[in-house]
Design an enzyme around this catalytic site. Structure first.
Site, PDB file in Angstrom:
ATOM      1  N   ASP A 132      -1.207  -6.899  32.779  1.00  5.62           N
ATOM      2  CA  ASP A 132      -2.022  -7.239  31.595  1.00  5.62           C
ATOM      3  C   ASP A 132      -2.887  -8.499  31.764  1.00  5.62           C
ATOM      4  O   ASP A 132      -2.905  -9.374  30.882  1.00  5.62           O
ATOM      5  CB  ASP A 132      -1.112  -7.390  30.364  1.00  5.62           C
ATOM      6  CG  ASP A 132      -0.368  -6.091  30.019  1.00  5.62           C
ATOM      7  OD1 ASP A 132      -0.531  -5.085  30.737  1.00  5.62           O
ATOM      8  OD2 ASP A 132       0.401  -6.096  29.035  1.00  5.62           O
ATOM      9  N   LYS A 146      -1.037   1.344  29.157  1.00  8.42           N
ATOM     10  CA  LYS A 146       0.205   1.545  28.412  1.00  8.42           C
ATOM     11  C   LYS A 146       0.020   1.109  26.958  1.00  8.42           C
ATOM     12  O   LYS A 146      -0.876   0.322  26.662  1.00  8.42           O
ATOM     13  CB  LYS A 146       1.342   0.750  29.059  1.00  8.42           C
ATOM     14  CG  LYS A 146       1.069  -0.737  29.063  1.00  8.42           C
ATOM     15  CD  LYS A 146       2.118  -1.510  29.819  1.00  8.42           C
ATOM     16  CE  LYS A 146       1.834  -2.987  29.803  1.00  8.42           C
ATOM     17  NZ  LYS A 146       1.727  -3.592  28.453  1.00  8.42           N
ATOM     18  N   HIS A 181      -3.016   0.219  15.796  1.00 12.91           N
ATOM     19  CA  HIS A 181      -1.735   0.402  16.487  1.00 12.91           C
ATOM     20  C   HIS A 181      -0.612  -0.226  15.659  1.00 12.91           C
ATOM     21  O   HIS A 181      -0.800  -1.263  15.015  1.00 12.91           O
ATOM     22  CB  HIS A 181      -1.804  -0.267  17.869  1.00 12.91           C
ATOM     23  CG  HIS A 181      -0.647   0.054  18.755  1.00 12.91           C
ATOM     24  ND1 HIS A 181       0.374  -0.842  18.997  1.00 12.91           N
ATOM     25  CD2 HIS A 181      -0.336   1.175  19.445  1.00 12.91           C
ATOM     26  CE1 HIS A 181       1.256  -0.281  19.808  1.00 12.91           C
ATOM     27  NE2 HIS A 181       0.860   0.938  20.097  1.00 12.91           N
ATOM     28  N   HIS A 229      -4.328  -0.256  23.446  1.00 15.74           N
ATOM     29  CA  HIS A 229      -3.928   0.265  22.139  1.00 15.74           C
ATOM     30  C   HIS A 229      -5.071   0.933  21.386  1.00 15.74           C
ATOM     31  O   HIS A 229      -6.198   0.419  21.388  1.00 15.74           O
ATOM     32  CB  HIS A 229      -3.391  -0.876  21.266  1.00 15.74           C
ATOM     33  CG  HIS A 229      -2.236  -1.625  21.840  1.00 15.74           C
ATOM     34  ND1 HIS A 229      -1.127  -0.992  22.368  1.00 15.74           N
ATOM     35  CD2 HIS A 229      -1.994  -2.957  21.959  1.00 15.74           C
ATOM     36  CE1 HIS A 229      -0.262  -1.914  22.779  1.00 15.74           C
ATOM     37  NE2 HIS A 229      -0.759  -3.101  22.562  1.00 15.74           N
ATOM     38  N   ASP A 250      -2.716  -3.347  28.792  1.00 18.16           N
ATOM     39  CA  ASP A 250      -2.268  -3.035  27.446  1.00 18.16           C
ATOM     40  C   ASP A 250      -3.459  -2.316  26.800  1.00 18.16           C
ATOM     41  O   ASP A 250      -4.598  -2.797  26.895  1.00 18.16           O
ATOM     42  CB  ASP A 250      -1.956  -4.366  26.744  1.00 18.16           C
ATOM     43  CG  ASP A 250      -0.856  -4.276  25.706  1.00 18.16           C
ATOM     44  OD1 ASP A 250       0.110  -3.523  25.910  1.00 18.16           O
ATOM     45  OD2 ASP A 250      -0.964  -4.985  24.683  1.00 18.16           O
ATOM     46  N   CYS A 253       5.503  -8.630  28.338  1.00 17.64           N
ATOM     47  CA  CYS A 253       5.265  -7.495  29.230  1.00 17.64           C
ATOM     48  C   CYS A 253       5.742  -7.721  30.656  1.00 17.64           C
ATOM     49  O   CYS A 253       6.188  -6.784  31.315  1.00 17.64           O
ATOM     50  CB  CYS A 253       3.803  -7.094  29.168  1.00 17.64           C
ATOM     51  SG  CYS A 253       3.395  -6.394  27.536  1.00 17.64           S
ATOM     52  N   HIS A 311      -5.163  -6.565  19.291  1.00 17.75           N
ATOM     53  CA  HIS A 311      -5.458  -6.980  20.663  1.00 17.75           C
ATOM     54  C   HIS A 311      -5.567  -5.763  21.557  1.00 17.75           C
ATOM     55  O   HIS A 311      -4.995  -4.711  21.275  1.00 17.75           O
ATOM     56  CB  HIS A 311      -4.357  -7.921  21.188  1.00 17.75           C
ATOM     57  CG  HIS A 311      -3.028  -7.231  21.329  1.00 17.75           C
ATOM     58  ND1 HIS A 311      -2.176  -7.061  20.252  1.00 17.75           N
ATOM     59  CD2 HIS A 311      -2.418  -6.642  22.385  1.00 17.75           C
ATOM     60  CE1 HIS A 311      -1.093  -6.410  20.652  1.00 17.75           C
ATOM     61  NE2 HIS A 311      -1.208  -6.135  21.947  1.00 17.75           N
TER      62      HIS A 311
END
Ligand code: VGL
Ligand code: ZN
Length: 219
Positions: free
Chosen positions: A22, A120, A66, A62, A60, A164, A95
């Site tokens: 990330d 992810k 989310h 989303h 990351d 993470c 984010h």
């Protein structure tokens, strides 16, 4: 279990993989969920990555609204938490929304030989701190990818140490990989003691703690 596979100096071998977690604009100063000094690790990551033939980058990633976003919950505040079907979920500022500048890799990250970019947290109702499994346990396929390529050791660095990076390192160890986190190549959010708790949890999971200078040639 944690010490032996990582006797120093560590010379990255073909069976080693580097997992860079990330390294994205929203986690850098100026982003929507800034990790203090999050961008400061990038030059070090670039140097470390040169020693590894197998490098995996994660993002990351989303969708809008989310369920990890505070704004998706009536009255939800960032850094509060709620109970979801898979367990407790910390609420974050919006984010890493798919396709936005905030979700893009930090431009200074220079790892052209990275063969896999794994995204992810793509499902609206399930978070995924870990690169290996979503919060409801659904595998991402990363363990299978690494196994098929004969990877034995996984080195983890990136953002954020206490979320993470922690989850990915613990899951890597749980999947049977000898796993090390390169501490000075990570930065943490440290919400409510989460950084110290992360190191305790990673150590308990058998994750080794290294620094970049343990790698040879020194990064
Ligand atoms: C992360 C909080 C929310 C991370 C991702 O990359 O550590 N933290 N989403
Ligand atoms: Zn997230």
């Amino acid at each position: 279990m944690s010490g032996l596979p990582f006797r120093r100096p560590i010379v990255p071998a073909p069976q080693d993989a580097l997992l860079l977690i990330d390294v994205q604009n929203d986690f850098a100063p100026g982003g929507s969920l800034p990790v203090p000094d999050g961008d400061a690790i990038v030059p070090l990551l670039n140097r470390i990555a040169r020693g590894f033939a197998t490098v995996i980058l994660t993002q990351d990633w989303h969708p809008p609204r989310h369920l990890s976003f505070a704004a998706a919950h009536p009255g939800g505040a960032p850094f509060a938490s709620v109970e979801l079907p898979y367990g407790r979920q910390v609420l974050w500022p919006d984010h890493c929304v798919q396709g936005t500048h905030g979700a893009a890799l930090i431009a200074a990250l220079d790892v052209p030989h990275a063969a896999l970019v794994l995204r992810k947290g793509c499902r609206r109702t399930v978070d995924s701190y870990s690169a290996f499994a979503e919060a409801d346990g659904t595998p991402t396929g990363l363990a299978g990818y690494l196994r098929e390529r004969g990877v034995a050791r996984v080195f983890v660095a990136g953002l954020a140490t206490d979320f993470c990076v922690r989850a990915s390192a613990v899951d890597a160890a749980g999947a049977g990989f000898a796993t090390a986190v390169i501490a000075d190549a990570c930065r943490g959010i440290d919400a409510d003691g989460s950084l110290a708790a992360a190191w305790t949890a990673m150590t308990a999971a058998g994750v080794a703690r290294l620094i970049a200078a343990d790698l040879h040639p020194a990064a």
